[in-house]
Design a protein around this motif. Structure first.
Motif, PDB file in Angstrom:
ATOM      1  N   VAL A   3     -11.851  31.617  -4.376  1.00 54.85           N
ATOM      2  CA  VAL A   3     -10.776  31.819  -3.673  1.00 54.85           C
ATOM      3  C   VAL A   3      -9.575  31.536  -4.440  1.00 54.85           C
ATOM      4  CG1 VAL A   3      -9.302  30.846  -1.617  1.00 54.85           C
ATOM      5  CG2 VAL A   3     -11.865  30.914  -1.370  1.00 54.85           C
ATOM      6  N   VAL A   4      -8.687  32.515  -4.214  1.00 61.40           N
ATOM      7  CA  VAL A   4      -7.284  32.309  -5.090  1.00 61.40           C
ATOM      8  C   VAL A   4      -5.884  32.527  -4.361  1.00 61.40           C
ATOM      9  CG1 VAL A   4      -6.017  33.801  -7.114  1.00 61.40           C
ATOM     10  CG2 VAL A   4      -8.274  33.634  -6.955  1.00 61.40           C
ATOM     11  N   VAL A   5      -5.321  31.804  -4.772  1.00 63.74           N
ATOM     12  CA  VAL A   5      -3.619  31.930  -3.838  1.00 63.74           C
ATOM     13  C   VAL A   5      -2.695  32.486  -4.789  1.00 63.74           C
ATOM     14  CG1 VAL A   5      -1.845  30.287  -2.993  1.00 63.74           C
ATOM     15  CG2 VAL A   5      -4.144  29.634  -3.111  1.00 63.74           C
ATOM     16  N   PHE A   6      -2.039  33.714  -3.894  1.00 66.15           N
ATOM     17  CA  PHE A   6      -1.240  34.422  -4.470  1.00 66.15           C
ATOM     18  C   PHE A   6       0.106  34.731  -3.603  1.00 66.15           C
ATOM     19  CE2 PHE A   6       0.623  38.851  -5.697  1.00 66.15           C
ATOM     20  CZ  PHE A   6       0.715  38.606  -7.185  1.00 66.15           C
ATOM     21  N   PRO A   7       0.788  34.023  -3.491  1.00 67.03           N
ATOM     22  CA  PRO A   7       2.240  33.723  -2.580  1.00 67.03           C
ATOM     23  C   PRO A   7       2.785  35.132  -2.415  1.00 67.03           C
ATOM     24  CG  PRO A   7       2.237  32.062  -4.294  1.00 67.03           C
ATOM     25  CD  PRO A   7       1.300  33.043  -4.819  1.00 67.03           C
ATOM     26  N   MET A   8       2.778  35.905  -3.226  1.00 65.82           N
ATOM     27  CA  MET A   8       3.723  37.066  -3.178  1.00 65.82           C
ATOM     28  C   MET A   8       2.753  38.426  -1.998  1.00 65.82           C
ATOM     29  SD  MET A   8       5.748  37.413  -6.262  1.00 65.82           S
ATOM     30  CE  MET A   8       5.711  36.844  -7.720  1.00 65.82           C
ATOM     31  N   GLY A  13      -4.517  37.325   3.928  1.00 64.87           N
ATOM     32  CA  GLY A  13      -5.704  37.526   3.143  1.00 64.87           C
ATOM     33  C   GLY A  13      -6.362  38.789   2.556  1.00 64.87           C
ATOM     34  N   MET A  14      -7.006  38.878   1.562  1.00 60.90           N
ATOM     35  CA  MET A  14      -7.450  40.061   1.098  1.00 60.90           C
ATOM     36  C   MET A  14      -8.917  39.637   0.547  1.00 60.90           C
ATOM     37  SD  MET A  14      -5.896  42.586  -1.658  1.00 60.90           S
ATOM     38  CE  MET A  14      -4.586  43.129  -0.762  1.00 60.90           C
ATOM     39  N   ALA A  15      -9.726  40.698   0.568  1.00 59.53           N
ATOM     40  CA  ALA A  15     -11.022  40.460   0.227  1.00 59.53           C
ATOM     41  C   ALA A  15     -11.038  41.515  -1.043  1.00 59.53           C
ATOM     42  CB  ALA A  15     -12.170  40.465   0.861  1.00 59.53           C
ATOM     43  N   LEU A  16     -11.296  41.112  -2.357  1.00 58.30           N
ATOM     44  CA  LEU A  16     -11.424  41.976  -3.533  1.00 58.30           C
ATOM     45  C   LEU A  16     -12.507  41.280  -4.371  1.00 58.30           C
ATOM     46  CD1 LEU A  16      -9.571  44.307  -4.458  1.00 58.30           C
ATOM     47  CD2 LEU A  16      -8.473  42.721  -5.793  1.00 58.30           C
ATOM     48  N   TRP A  17     -13.663  42.051  -4.168  1.00 56.42           N
ATOM     49  CA  TRP A  17     -14.861  41.370  -4.674  1.00 56.42           C
ATOM     50  C   TRP A  17     -14.810  41.064  -6.149  1.00 56.42           C
ATOM     51  CZ3 TRP A  17     -19.045  41.019  -7.683  1.00 56.42           C
ATOM     52  CH2 TRP A  17     -20.099  40.422  -7.401  1.00 56.42           C
ATOM     53  N   PRO A  18     -15.120  39.833  -6.640  1.00 61.42           N
ATOM     54  CA  PRO A  18     -15.713  38.730  -5.834  1.00 61.42           C
ATOM     55  C   PRO A  18     -14.673  37.466  -5.099  1.00 61.42           C
ATOM     56  CG  PRO A  18     -15.828  38.432  -8.103  1.00 61.42           C
ATOM     57  CD  PRO A  18     -15.143  39.179  -7.826  1.00 61.42           C
ATOM     58  N   PHE A  19     -13.550  38.020  -5.152  1.00 60.14           N
ATOM     59  CA  PHE A  19     -12.446  37.181  -4.612  1.00 60.14           C
ATOM     60  C   PHE A  19     -11.986  37.194  -3.362  1.00 60.14           C
ATOM     61  CE2 PHE A  19     -11.946  38.168  -9.348  1.00 60.14           C
ATOM     62  CZ  PHE A  19     -12.163  36.745  -9.841  1.00 60.14           C
ATOM     63  N   ILE A  20     -11.495  36.073  -2.571  1.00 57.96           N
ATOM     64  CA  ILE A  20     -10.723  36.044  -1.714  1.00 57.96           C
ATOM     65  C   ILE A  20      -9.166  35.765  -2.082  1.00 57.96           C
ATOM     66  CG2 ILE A  20     -10.194  35.139   0.691  1.00 57.96           C
ATOM     67  CD1 ILE A  20     -13.352  34.692   1.221  1.00 57.96           C
ATOM     68  N   ILE A  21      -8.307  36.586  -1.611  1.00 56.69           N
ATOM     69  CA  ILE A  21      -6.967  36.231  -2.050  1.00 56.69           C
ATOM     70  C   ILE A  21      -6.139  35.803  -0.928  1.00 56.69           C
ATOM     71  CG2 ILE A  21      -5.022  36.973  -3.467  1.00 56.69           C
ATOM     72  CD1 ILE A  21      -7.002  39.211  -4.527  1.00 56.69           C
ATOM     73  N   LEU A  22      -5.555  34.701  -0.968  1.00 55.27           N
ATOM     74  CA  LEU A  22      -4.847  34.042   0.122  1.00 55.27           C
ATOM     75  C   LEU A  22      -3.417  34.007  -0.209  1.00 55.27           C
ATOM     76  CD1 LEU A  22      -7.207  31.311   1.257  1.00 55.27           C
ATOM     77  CD2 LEU A  22      -7.098  33.476   2.126  1.00 55.27           C
ATOM     78  N   LYS A  26      -2.638  26.719   2.308  1.00 61.26           N
ATOM     79  CA  LYS A  26      -3.019  26.095   3.829  1.00 61.26           C
ATOM     80  C   LYS A  26      -3.950  27.284   4.327  1.00 61.26           C
ATOM     81  CE  LYS A  26       1.066  28.077   6.389  1.00 61.26           C
ATOM     82  NZ  LYS A  26       0.717  28.611   7.346  1.00 61.26           N
ATOM     83  N   ASP A  27      -4.074  28.378   4.172  1.00 64.91           N
ATOM     84  CA  ASP A  27      -4.822  29.502   4.461  1.00 64.91           C
ATOM     85  C   ASP A  27      -6.275  29.118   4.279  1.00 64.91           C
ATOM     86  OD1 ASP A  27      -2.650  31.059   5.947  1.00 64.91           O
ATOM     87  OD2 ASP A  27      -2.435  32.094   4.225  1.00 64.91           O
ATOM     88  N   SER A  28      -6.605  28.435   3.284  1.00 60.99           N
ATOM     89  CA  SER A  28      -8.000  28.018   2.796  1.00 60.99           C
ATOM     90  C   SER A  28      -8.580  27.015   3.618  1.00 60.99           C
ATOM     91  CB  SER A  28      -7.957  27.286   1.298  1.00 60.99           C
ATOM     92  OG  SER A  28      -7.177  26.235   1.455  1.00 60.99           O
ATOM     93  N   LEU A  33      -9.800  33.304   9.232  1.00 57.38           N
ATOM     94  CA  LEU A  33      -9.302  34.197   8.120  1.00 57.38           C
ATOM     95  C   LEU A  33     -10.441  34.287   7.124  1.00 57.38           C
ATOM     96  CD1 LEU A  33      -7.164  35.921   6.770  1.00 57.38           C
ATOM     97  CD2 LEU A  33      -6.090  33.638   5.937  1.00 57.38           C
ATOM     98  N   LEU A  34     -10.952  33.131   6.688  1.00 63.42           N
ATOM     99  CA  LEU A  34     -11.946  32.955   5.484  1.00 63.42           C
ATOM    100  C   LEU A  34     -13.182  33.854   5.962  1.00 63.42           C
ATOM    101  CD1 LEU A  34     -11.650  29.559   4.277  1.00 63.42           C
ATOM    102  CD2 LEU A  34     -10.848  31.509   3.208  1.00 63.42           C
TER     103      LEU A  34
END
Length: 105
Positions: A3-8, A13-22, A26-28, A33-34
């Motif tokens: 899980v990675v946080v990217f405020p921009m 959220g977005m799934a970009l294998w193997p990451f979930i980008i939030l 707080k979305d974690s 959503l997850l």
């Protein structure tokens, strides 16, 4: 899964294998959503990752031509339909059948 946080980001959220980008930390804590994004990770693995993105893009463009609306085109992508339909069921991935998104064609 990482899980990675990217405020921009525009979306939560977005799934970009193997990451979930939030969008925010707080979305974690948002299990719905997850779960939605985990469903996408499973879809990506089933299609060997790169074909998933190709089919996702083609399905989006086809929907956009049909519906002339970004939001309608996005919501009608077969992968999104499955994820939205089952995001509240936190046990869905344990009982999900292989290539289940094909039911949304």
């Amino acid at each position: 899964m990482f899980v990675v946080v990217f405020p921009m980001m525009k979306r939560s959220g977005m799934a970009l294998w193997p990451f979930i980008i939030l969008k925010s930390r707080k979305d974690s804590q948002n299990e719905t959503l997850l779960n939605h994004e985990r469903i996408h990770l499973r879809q990506q693995i089933e299609l060997l990752i790169l074909p998933f993105y190709l089919f996702y893009g083609i399905n989006y463009l086809y929907n956009l031509i049909q519906q002339f609306s970004h939001e309608a085109a996005y919501r009608n992508i077969i992968f999104e339909k499955e994820a939205y339909d089952h995001e509240q069921d936190l046990n869905y991935l344990q009982k999900r059948k292989f290539l289940n998104f094909l039911h949304y064609l």
